[in-house]
Write an enzyme that holds these catalytic residues in place. Structure first.
Site, PDB file in Angstrom:
ATOM      1  N   GLU A   1      68.751 105.995  49.264  1.00 38.92           N
ATOM      2  CA  GLU A   1      68.101 104.961  48.461  1.00 38.92           C
ATOM      3  C   GLU A   1      67.528 105.537  47.164  1.00 38.92           C
ATOM      4  OE1 GLU A   1      67.150 101.528  51.637  1.00 38.92           O
ATOM      5  OE2 GLU A   1      65.559 103.002  51.455  1.00 38.92           O
TER       6      GLU A   1
ATOM      7  N   ASP B   1      56.058 107.746  64.437  1.00 36.89           N
ATOM      8  CA  ASP B   1      56.908 108.902  64.133  1.00 36.89           C
ATOM      9  C   ASP B   1      56.422 110.195  64.777  1.00 36.89           C
ATOM     10  OD1 ASP B   1      58.208 107.134  62.546  1.00 36.89           O
ATOM     11  OD2 ASP B   1      57.799 108.130  60.642  1.00 36.89           O
TER      12      ASP B   1
END
Lengths: 426, 426
Positions: B170, B300
């Protein structure tokens, strides 16, 4: 490529950009030098500092502002030297030659010989300043929420604004507003509506240069927001713990904002021009520097008298008018025309006070309260840099007006020095 | 005030906020501790780094997110210690007791044992990171515009992104896009469309964890944007001048972005829990820490296996699901219920590639190109933090889509160290 006269403009503020734009169709090559990449709509900077707007709402890259002007280019860099004799300036260690020079580098805060106060009482001139003040205001409430010592909590919830001009009045009103409205529901341990906001002014009234009855009305409106106004009070010290006033008064405060004085940018200081004690440069009636027909000073950095013998104020409309006048002088000179004196057209003054009040004066008309605020909104949105900025700012204001919510209550980092990136500690 | 169980949540990211919200009606007192004041919509952080969005568009104060949740409070501070035995954590030099602890402090970049690379190749985890990367990208073009040395200009116009996962893809696509479209008309001396963007990936394809044929399509779409993809290539050095690849290849580059690896936050490192080599904490099937029924890790930072035996990926939906699961475990335990294992529901993957292309996979459905991009827009806007963010981001995207203009091309200060405020030098 061409042998067209080179016009060098130092500063991409209101004066510099107005001059550049006014030279759009002139047979010259324009270069705008600034050490920041953006033009800033400074009249709304206090709204960035008080978390109502984001930086991008009131700033635009200078390159974008001048994108469609084929005869203009932009250099991002700090001016190291102005060499009037050789008609050149030093930028990023290189020399740029000019045929015409417009110095429009503005002003910065002045601490009246006490530069050590700056650390504890930042001023409000750049986006960096605004974000630092925002960080301090929001962090003071955060620390108060956590603090168990009553005195320290009181100190954390005390905000002192030094200087009762337009910036000081607007900052004080906006702090009172976010404490009363925006933040009230966010905290559990403290009552943010109990925050103390003190506006300290050396003169006998706030907004002293505005015509009567506006100073008095501003006073009333600020008081109704809960702002304490201390007039005829001079600051004699600023330290980590608070502010010293006069001989023996003191306010314990964790957040002090400086809006009390300015001095001219140091750009041009080595050029041998006469400079006032505050660093600003006195100019001829046509805005050229005495003895230098091809060098002009425009905007806040210039000292110039209006038709009525009073100094032209350091406001955006005056800077824009000066920029246009200098451009006209250059265009005229290329055609062999005689110089004309700069005439400041004063269209009035205005300042907001909190969420939906303001004071405004234009000619004989004096407005205050909600009507003045509507006029303020209309004019400020109209003059915002681009159409996109206008749409976004209007939407944000409408939003926060309806919901008492402000959109930019972010602190990137909780410590001032942690801007360089992620700390490896957690 | 109450003797209700105290749930302490470390981290106001997707996992922490989801857990807090899921505890809204539970008979507990919730405290969220974070060292930043905002919840961040990390999937769009690359758009802040590439100047398409402003920080406030994708972040919201944690206090505001939890404003209406009467049983939740927020503490802004760094966690110094986790004392599992005494059920307390140290924050801002004080101790906070808990009955239940949820550790959700996330991950930060990992430089594979070379922390000295970070200075030259910042990663993208916080708003501060994003603004620093934005500054480097925009300043590289500014310096190239000014630079007269051809080699150095080439180096300034070379951008290296390390890591071919979603973030790397991205970022690389977005840099290629702003160079080709947004910036093209702003510069006079350089042709920004000639900027070189290199994506370096150690594996044999970009987006290696995505199902076929998406990696290949991403490859094609990136190439059509002009991104050079170097596969099977490992970075062996990063310095001020560029990147060393493998044994003997080198790319001279002024701007390197790191998107290659993560390691667990150091929060909890002193608690005596088992930790993987990358600092993340392995948990039981119910997300509790082995040997500590009352302590969970979510998001995470947790190492947990999905039903298919592969690790649950470090993405926002997984973090939100973990947060909700932990909240359910706590509520259930209060009612004497048995723990249940966490089950990750994989709803698919997506990544944007430049301005109007993307790839997406959900179940058997594989999309690419414009249709995938529309799906990406829809889902990302839908999950943005507040309705205001959704409206503002949609408007900005529509705007930049129509006008090829991006709204946030600002650099506060041109030097990384100048964030502390106005320098007195000019």
């Amino acid at each position: 490529m061409t042998a067209r006269p080179r016009v060098l403009i130092i500063g991409g503020g209101f004066a510099g950009i107005s001059a550049a734009k006014a030279l759009k169709r002139a047979p010259v090559d324009v270069t705008v030098v600034d050490r920041r990449n953006h033009h800033l709509f400074q009249p709304l900077l206090y709204q960035v500092a008080t978390a109502a707007l984001a930086p991008a709402d009131i700033a635009e890259p200078i390159r974008t502002v001048l994108r469609k002007q084929a005869n203009a280019k932009v250099v991002l860099g700090s001016v190291q030297s102005v060499d009037a004799g050789h008609k050149r300036i030093q930028v990023n260690d290189a020399w740029l030659d000019f045929d015409w020079l417009i110095i429009a580098a503005g002003v910065r805060h002045s601490y009246f010989g006490h530069p050590e106060w700056e650390e504890h009482a930042p001023g409000l001139k750049t986006i960096g300043d605004a974000l630092e003040i925002r960080r301090r205001i929001l962090m003071a409430f955060e620390k108060a929420e956590w603090c168990e010592d009553a005195d320290e909590r009181q100190r954390l919830m005390t905000f002192v604004v030094v200087g009762g001009g337009a910036t000081g009045v607007e900052v004080a009103g906006a702090i009172a507003d976010i404490a009363r409205l925006t933040l009230a529901k966010d905290f559990r341990n403290i009552d943010t509506t109990k925050a103390r906001v003190v506006l300290v002014e050396g003169g006998s009234q706030v907004l002293g240069v505005y015509p009567a009855p506006l100073p008095e009305r501003a006073n009333t409106q600020l008081s109704s927001l809960g702002v304490e106004i201390q007039l005829n009070t001079s600051v004699t010290g600023v330290d980590e713990q608070g502010v010293q006033l006069g001989e023996d008064k003191r306010i314990e405060s964790a957040t002090v904002v400086w809006a009390a004085g300015v001095q001219g940018s140091s750009v041009g200081a080595d050029a041998g021009f006469e400079r006032h004690r505050n660093g600003r440069i006195p100019v001829n009636a046509d805005l050229s520097v005495p003895g230098h027909d091809h060098i002009f000073v425009a905007g806040d950095q210039a000292v110039v008298m209006g038709a009525d013998g009073t100094p032209v104020p350091g406001v955006a409309p005056a800077a824009m008018q000066m920029g246009k006048h200098v451009a006209a002088m250059i265009i005229g000179s290329l055609k062999g025309k005689k110089r004309t004196p700069f005439r400041y057209t004063d269209r009035g003054q205005m300042a907001t006070i909190g969420r939906a009040r303001a004071i405004a004066a234009t000619g004989p008309l004096k407005l205050s309260g909600f009507v003045a605020w509507l006029a303020w909104v209309f004019i400020h949105v109209l003059f915002l840099i681009t159409f996109r900025n206008r749409v976004v700012v209007m939407l944000k204001w409408a939003w926060s007006w309806v919901l008492f919510d402000s959109s930019s209550r972010l602190v990137w980092e909780t410590e001032p020095s942690a801007h360089e990136g992620e700390q490896p500690s957690s």
